[in-house]
Enzyme design. Structure first.
Site, mmCIF file in Angstrom:
data_model
loop_
_atom_site.group_PDB
_atom_site.id
_atom_site.type_symbol
_atom_site.label_atom_id
_atom_site.label_comp_id
_atom_site.label_asym_id
_atom_site.label_seq_id
_atom_site.Cartn_x
_atom_site.Cartn_y
_atom_site.Cartn_z
ATOM 1 N N ASP A 1 9.362 -10.459 9.814
ATOM 2 C CA ASP A 1 9.158 -11.252 8.591
ATOM 3 C C ASP A 1 9.035 -12.742 8.913
ATOM 4 O OD1 ASP A 1 9.073 -9.289 6.607
ATOM 5 O OD2 ASP A 1 11.257 -9.143 6.523
ATOM 6 N N HIS B 1 -8.041 -4.058 -0.973
ATOM 7 C CA HIS B 1 -7.273 -4.139 0.276
ATOM 8 C C HIS B 1 -6.251 -2.995 0.368
ATOM 9 C CE1 HIS B 1 -5.229 -6.333 3.616
ATOM 10 N NE2 HIS B 1 -4.164 -5.730 3.106
ATOM 11 N N GLU C 1 0.792 -1.226 0.000
ATOM 12 C CA GLU C 1 0.000 0.000 0.000
ATOM 13 C C GLU C 1 0.830 1.284 0.000
ATOM 14 O OE1 GLU C 1 0.425 -2.236 2.407
ATOM 15 O OE2 GLU C 1 0.378 -1.368 4.416
ATOM 16 N N GLU D 1 -3.625 -4.461 9.585
ATOM 17 C CA GLU D 1 -4.147 -5.480 8.660
ATOM 18 C C GLU D 1 -5.558 -5.934 9.018
ATOM 19 O OE1 GLU D 1 -2.877 -5.866 5.880
ATOM 20 O OE2 GLU D 1 -0.836 -5.109 6.187
ATOM 21 N N TYR E 1 -4.381 -10.464 10.002
ATOM 22 C CA TYR E 1 -5.341 -10.167 8.942
ATOM 23 C C TYR E 1 -6.724 -10.717 9.274
ATOM 24 C CZ TYR E 1 -1.401 -9.169 5.755
ATOM 25 O OH TYR E 1 -0.295 -8.638 5.159
HETATM 26 N N1 BES Z 1 1.078 -4.402 3.784
HETATM 27 C C1 BES Z 1 0.839 -5.690 3.247
HETATM 28 C C2 BES Z 1 2.082 -6.358 2.717
HETATM 29 C C3 BES Z 1 3.176 -6.560 3.745
HETATM 30 C C4 BES Z 1 2.896 -6.948 5.039
HETATM 31 C C5 BES Z 1 4.473 -6.382 3.377
HETATM 32 C C6 BES Z 1 3.925 -7.120 5.949
HETATM 33 C C7 BES Z 1 5.492 -6.548 4.291
HETATM 34 C C8 BES Z 1 5.223 -6.923 5.584
HETATM 35 C C9 BES Z 1 -0.223 -5.652 2.150
HETATM 36 O O1 BES Z 1 -1.231 -4.734 2.394
HETATM 37 C C10 BES Z 1 -0.876 -7.007 2.097
HETATM 38 O O2 BES Z 1 -1.374 -7.408 3.094
HETATM 39 N N2 BES Z 1 -0.878 -7.677 0.949
HETATM 40 C C11 BES Z 1 -1.493 -8.979 0.792
HETATM 41 C C12 BES Z 1 -2.788 -8.905 0.025
HETATM 42 C C13 BES Z 1 -4.018 -8.826 0.872
HETATM 43 C C14 BES Z 1 -5.257 -8.895 -0.008
HETATM 44 C C15 BES Z 1 -4.107 -9.807 1.991
HETATM 45 C C16 BES Z 1 -0.551 -9.859 -0.019
HETATM 46 O O3 BES Z 1 0.525 -9.379 -0.391
HETATM 47 O O4 BES Z 1 -0.856 -11.010 -0.255
HETATM 48 ZN ZN ZN Z 2 -2.466 -5.214 4.068
#
Ligand code: BES
Ligand code: ZN
Length: 588
Positions: A365, A285, A261, A308, A373
């Site tokens: 990570d 999202h 995002e 999230e 989520y």
């Molecule tokens: N902000 C996250 C991606 C992220 C989280 C990057 C933690 C690094 C560390 C992003 O908004 C996300 O959650 N993406 C998801 C998609 C969503 C629809 C669940 C993905 O990448 O799968």
């Molecule tokens: Zn996210």
């Protein structure tokens, strides 16, 4: 000394950064950014200042008058990285660091031309969340401190640079183009973002366009054509959109996430280009983060569920508004299933299945999962149910308005909840959700006849039950995915062949369906699908797909050797984050 974030050296008793000014050159040969980062302080100050860094090659540090500032890398920790301690003379207003990034910088992905759609130009991109901005820019790398920024990014002339900022034009000279940016809205440093490649743009609406390589830009424009309508719907739910533009960048397949995002410029994986708009939930999202995450931000990664959980809830509200309840419900069920896979893997009672986590010394990570989520969204849903939609909508607007452009802890959220909706936290058994493990038994499960039918069908698999042609004919790709999710993880050869042929799985362009299938096929050592598994693992770097596929290969003794050999052959093409996560898993 007062450290406010287990993942940062930032000391809240010290001066605060307010604005960054970056002047960096992108060197594809050296795989490095080099140049200067000027850090403007909130007020003139003196004394020690601790910044975050990781493997940065620092050349010099000077103040606003060009006078040298003494510095040392005072301490290094595995998770936090380097503590860069500056000794500021009294009256320091700004600090300019001349430096270069390391070739293995965790934030940066460097792609060879053959890893792009066009095959002619290299590509680079950053991924700073959660704690990798410090590998790109020395800074107070905690979401508690926000910054505005300006940047000048110099790249080889045919390429274009884009950032999580407003563009301010470009200048070409001597085979190099310098692109200018400014970001007037204050952001946490994990939202700093840069990408460089052969990029074109298509406008999708008055405040929305999509960037991609010329080879994919038309497809991207079609897939995401409905984004402008989503912005309008989201504004009705959550208040005005505060970032001026919502542009998107479709990355090469090595991008490790589905979406990120970055404000004004969401980064997206090309695996969303399914040709049927079935993956627009990821756009919903990332758009939702414009309110929950980017406006109201988690104070530390221990409060990540605030980002999230609220965003998944908000994503569903947008989807329901734009595509209807049935579409949103199917998405919920698919992701509840995926959450269960994580919970099963963690084992009952795991501390990382709490919403609020304790991550001192823990790499965020490494504990990434769908808990913040889906458990987070379920908890928010429970609050909505307890007070009713109307009151909850008012609460949400108030929440976003009160904390806009701030970063808050779970405790700060809970205090606000108690003040606005007294007694509700206890009523929904909030403590079990926030500070307890697993899924409490008062979660609200989605009830949908379509889902029950798919479950029943899948449950009959071992008894030979198969959906007939008429039943299958009306299934959306998400329904096929749900059916596959509910099937046993190991299926005999005849069963695999039936699935493959019946749903034309080998030729699937929809990655959600394809990877669900290949996970079963790999886990079943179904030989005809292995070339496709190999191809997917070679061409694509999205962690969500790499991990289950490698895990399935690893768990079957017939394919374990293939997993190791393939990973060794292709790991250099993966983003460092993807490489590390698969490597860790293969070694487990
Ligand atoms: N902000 C996250 C991606 C992220 C989280 C990057 C933690 C690094 C560390 C992003 O908004 C996300 O959650 N993406 C998801 C998609 C969503 C629809 C669940 C993905 O990448 O799968
Ligand atoms: Zn996210």
């Amino acid at each position: 000394m007062s450290r406010i974030d287990p993942h940062s050296w930032c000391d809240s008793d010290q001066p605060r950064q307010r604005h960054l000014d970056l002047d960096l050159t992108v060197d594809f040969e050296a795989r490095a950014l080099s140049g200067t980062a000027r850090i403007d302080l909130a007020a003139p100050a003196g004394g020690p200042l601790d910044l975050d860094g990781r493997d940065l090659a620092i050349d010099s540090v000077v103040d606003q008058a060009g006078a040298k500032i003494p510095w040392t890398v005072a301490q290094t920790e595995a998770v936090r990285g380097d503590r860069l301690r500056l000794d500021l003379p009294q009256g320091t207003e700004s600090i300019t660091v001349t430096y270069a990034t390391a070739s293995g910088a965790l934030a940066l992905g460097w792609l060879e031309p053959q890893q792009t759609a066009g095959g002619e130009h290299p590509f680079m991109f950053s991924q700073c969340q959660p704690i990798h901005a410090r590998t790109m820019v020395p800074c107070q790398d905690t979401p508690r401190n926000r910054v505005t920024y300006d940047a000048r990014i110099t790249v080889p002339a045919p390429l274009r640079a884009v950032m999580s900022a407003a563009s301010g034009g470009q200048q070409t000279e001597g085979g190099q183009t310098a692109w200018s940016f400014s970001m007037p809205q204050a952001i946490p440093t994990y939202l700093l973002a840069l990408a460089v490649g052969n990029l074109e743009a298509r406008d999708l609406g008055p405040r929305c366009r999509v960037y991609a390589e010329p080879e994919t830009v038309e497809q991207a424009a079609w897939e995401f054509a409905e984004t402008d309508g989503m912005i309008t719907s989201a504004e009705k739910l959550f208040g005005p959109y505060e970032w001026d533009r919502f542009d998107m960048l479709v990355m090469p397949p090595a991008f490790p996430y589905g979406g990120m995002e970055n404000p004004r410029l969401t980064f997206l994986t090309p695996t969303l280009l399914a040709g049927d708009r079935s993956q627009v939930n990821v756009v919903a999202h990332e758009l939702a983060h414009s309110w929950t995450g980017n406006l109201v931000t988690n104070a530390t990664m221990q409060d990540f569920w605030l980002n999230e959980g609220f965003t998944v809830y908000a994503e569903r509200r947008i989807l329901e508004e734009v595509y209807g309840r049935a579409f949103a419900d199917l998405q919920s069920v698919v992701r509840r299933n995926a959450l269960q896979v994580y919970l099963d893997k963690m084992g009952q009672g795991s501390p990382v299945s709490h919403l609020r986590t304790h991550l001192e010394g823990v790499d965020p990570d490494e504990v990434y999962s769908l808990v913040p989520y889906e458990k987070g969204a379920q908890f928010v849903q429970l609050l909505e149910d307890a007070v009713g939609l109307e009151r909850f909508d008012a609460f949400l607007l108030q929440y976003i308005h009160t904390f806009r452009f701030q970063s808050i802890t779970t405790d700060e959220f809970l205090a606000f909840l108690e003040e606005q909706l007294p007694g509700i936290y206890e009523q929904v058994r909030g403590p079990e959700w926030v500070d307890g493990p697993d899924m409490p038994d008062n979660e609200i499960l989605v009830q949908a006849a379509a889902v029950d039918r798919l479950r029943d069908l899948a449950a009959g698999w071992s008894d030979g039950v198969r959906p007939d042609a008429e039943t299958r004919a009306g299934w959306s790709s998400t329904e096929v995915q749900l059916y596959l999710q509910d099937l046993p993880r190991v299926i005999d050869e005849a069963g695999c062949r039936w699935l493959d042929e019946t749903f034309a799985l080998d030729g699937q362009g929809n990655y959600e369906v394809l990877v669900e299938w290949l996970t079963i096929a790999a886990g079943s050592a179904y030989a005809p699908a292995l070339p496709r598994v190999r191809q997917v693992l070679t061409d694509m770097g999205r962690m969500k797909y790499l991990k289950p596929l490698y895990l399935a290969l690893k768990n079957n003794e017939d394919t374990l050797a293939m997993a190791r050999e393939l990973f060794d052959a292709v790991k250099e093409t993966y983003h460092p984050l993807s490489r590390a996560s698969v490597e860790g898993m293969l070694l487990e």
